[in-house]
Enzyme design. Structure first.
Site, PDB file in Angstrom:
ATOM      1  N   ARG A  55     -29.496  24.565  29.110  1.00  0.00           N
ATOM      2  CA  ARG A  55     -30.175  24.187  27.860  1.00  0.00           C
ATOM      3  C   ARG A  55     -30.662  22.734  27.902  1.00  0.00           C
ATOM      4  O   ARG A  55     -31.644  22.385  27.252  1.00  0.00           O
ATOM      5  CB  ARG A  55     -29.255  24.441  26.665  1.00  0.00           C
ATOM      6  N   TYR A 108     -52.372  20.293  10.241  1.00  0.00           N
ATOM      7  CA  TYR A 108     -52.294  21.685  10.702  1.00  0.00           C
ATOM      8  C   TYR A 108     -51.518  22.508   9.661  1.00  0.00           C
ATOM      9  O   TYR A 108     -50.467  22.076   9.186  1.00  0.00           O
ATOM     10  CB  TYR A 108     -51.571  21.641  12.050  1.00  0.00           C
ATOM     11  N   ASP A 180     -49.574  13.773  15.318  1.00  0.00           N
ATOM     12  CA  ASP A 180     -49.930  14.992  16.047  1.00  0.00           C
ATOM     13  C   ASP A 180     -51.144  14.636  16.900  1.00  0.00           C
ATOM     14  O   ASP A 180     -52.248  14.479  16.402  1.00  0.00           O
ATOM     15  CB  ASP A 180     -50.240  16.128  15.066  1.00  0.00           C
ATOM     16  N   LYS A 205     -52.146  23.975  23.912  1.00  0.00           N
ATOM     17  CA  LYS A 205     -53.601  23.830  23.920  1.00  0.00           C
ATOM     18  C   LYS A 205     -54.082  23.351  25.297  1.00  0.00           C
ATOM     19  O   LYS A 205     -54.017  24.099  26.248  1.00  0.00           O
ATOM     20  CB  LYS A 205     -54.022  22.898  22.780  1.00  0.00           C
TER      21      LYS A 205
END
Ligand code: PLP
Length: 394
Positions: A55, A108, A180, A205
């Site tokens: 993890r 967003y 962002d 993206k």
């Protein structure tokens, strides 16, 4: 500044590649130790890019995190299973009940939803602000304002923000600054040169670039990195090494891809500007885009994503345009090699602090890597369908 040499070499330390070109996929849950000494070393250094437990990441994650800080700067990169998870976890790492945050009105949509549906329930208040507010943000800062969140350019409507202006005011008032930074793709805007404390990307993206992986990153300065890293661990955030491998493969061509996306998108935008179906081009490189002056001042380039507003059209004629497209497919997301189109007849629904003043539909395009003349011809046929639908009605 980022150049193609940096992009090609990002994260490719020999410690991670061990002699091959690409950092390998290292899968693990359990990491095994032969001696107490080795185990203790791993435990003490577990936040520090050593193998401890799956993890916490393996060499694939460490290489990807290094690649991202090589691109954006900052002290360390936390990796999340989506851009949205990066945003929500970064915010949650630094707020507590009773705090107030300032969120850009053009955020967003899932970022807004997180504020309105999750933060509200833990007693964190959100005030939305005009993306063009600049240094006047000072008037909205309250005693309990913990952070200011920016997204530049804004989602859908592309307003470019005065990031350094807002950051300076924020820091004067003891607030942290989160951005962002997805549109800049780790290349075209260097967040830490402009006062950002945490830079977030939907690596989904352009970093991944091939529309086949969900991935998010949050990079922090020295000051905020320990808390961000620890919170990401406490919240159980981890990602698959296969996805990280694909993201790193995406990075290798990021430079050439972005240049081609930018060139083709500018060609399409310049063509659109000659059409009388088009009212305003919302592309940061165009003067008609709010905040264009900040784009010129702070960015080193653009990409394939921009919007424009029509001079005519309603839902029905817009649908006629959209339904017949050959190369532009409708789809959320962007940043892959393929062209995308979205129509929007209710932009105002997505904002509360500012008004959307245009009457006719907005179209957002992602210009992919197809031949740009094919894309322009596709759009021209789309305008024919729009006009025909309007004439049939009249
Ligand atoms: C897509 C996107 C996100 C969310 O990323 P996911 O990986 O889809 O969760 C966040 N911010 C911006 C600007 C985006 O375009």
């Amino acid at each position: 500044m980022i150049n193609d040499t940096k992009i090609v070499n990002a994260g490719r330390k020999s410690k991670w590649t061990r002699g091959v070109v690409n950092p390998p996929v290292e899968r693990a849950s359990t990491v095994v130790f032969n001696t107490v000494k080795e185990m203790n070393y791993a435990t003490v250094n577990r936040g520090n890019q050593v193998l401890f437990y799956g993890r916490r990441g393996t060499s694939t994650a460490f290489a990807f995190a290094d690649a991202m800080t090589d691109l954006e700067g900052g002290a360390g990169c936390a990796i999340y299973p989506s851009g949205t998870a990066a945003i929500t976890n970064a915010i949650l790492s630094f707020v507590k009940t009773g705090d107030h945050i300032l969120m850009v009105d053009t955020a967003y949509e899932p970022t807004r939803d997180f504020c309105d549906k999750i933060l509200v329930n833990i007693g964190v208040e959100t005030t939305y602000y005009d993306p063009t507010i600049g240094r006047d943000i000072a008037e909205l800062i309250k005693e309990n304002t913990r952070l200011i969140f920016l997204e530049s350019p804004g989602s859908i409507t592309m307003e470019v923000q005065d990031v350094p202006g807002i950051a300076e005011v924020a820091h004067q008032h003891g607030c942290m600054v989160m951005l962002d930074n997805t549109w800049a793709a780790g290349v075209n805007f260097q967040p830490f040169d402009y006062g950002v404390d945490i830079s977030i990307q939907a690596a989904t993206k352009y970093i991944v670039g091939h529309s086949d992986v969900m991935l998010g990153t949050a990079i922090a300065t020295e000051e905020y990195w320990p808390q961000l890293r620890e919170n990401s661990y406490l919240m159980g955030q981890c990602t698959s090494p296969d996805d990280l491998y694909l993201a790193m493969r995406g990075i290798r061509t990021l430079g050439v891809r972005l240049k081609q996306h930018q060139t083709s998108a500018l060609k399409v935008a310049n063509w659109l500007a000659t059409r009388d179906e088009v009212d305003v081009i919302l592309h940061p490189a165009f003067e008609s885009c709010p905040g264009h002056e900040y784009f010129k001042r702070d960015f080193t380039g653009a990409n394939g994503l921009f919007s424009f507003v029509l001079t005519r059209g309603d839902k029905q004629s817009l649908n006629a345009l959209l339904d017949g497209m050959e190369h532009f497919k409708m789809g959320y997301s962007w940043g892959g090699f393929e062209s995308l189109i979205l129509g929007n007849t209710n932009v105002g629904r997505l904002r509360t602090a500012t008004k959307w003043n245009y009457e006719y539909p907005l179209i957002r395009l992602h210009i992919g890597l197809e031949d740009v003349d094919d894309l322009i011809a596709d759009l021209a046929r789309g305008f024919d369908r729009l006009n025909a639908a309007l004439e049939n009605k009249a």
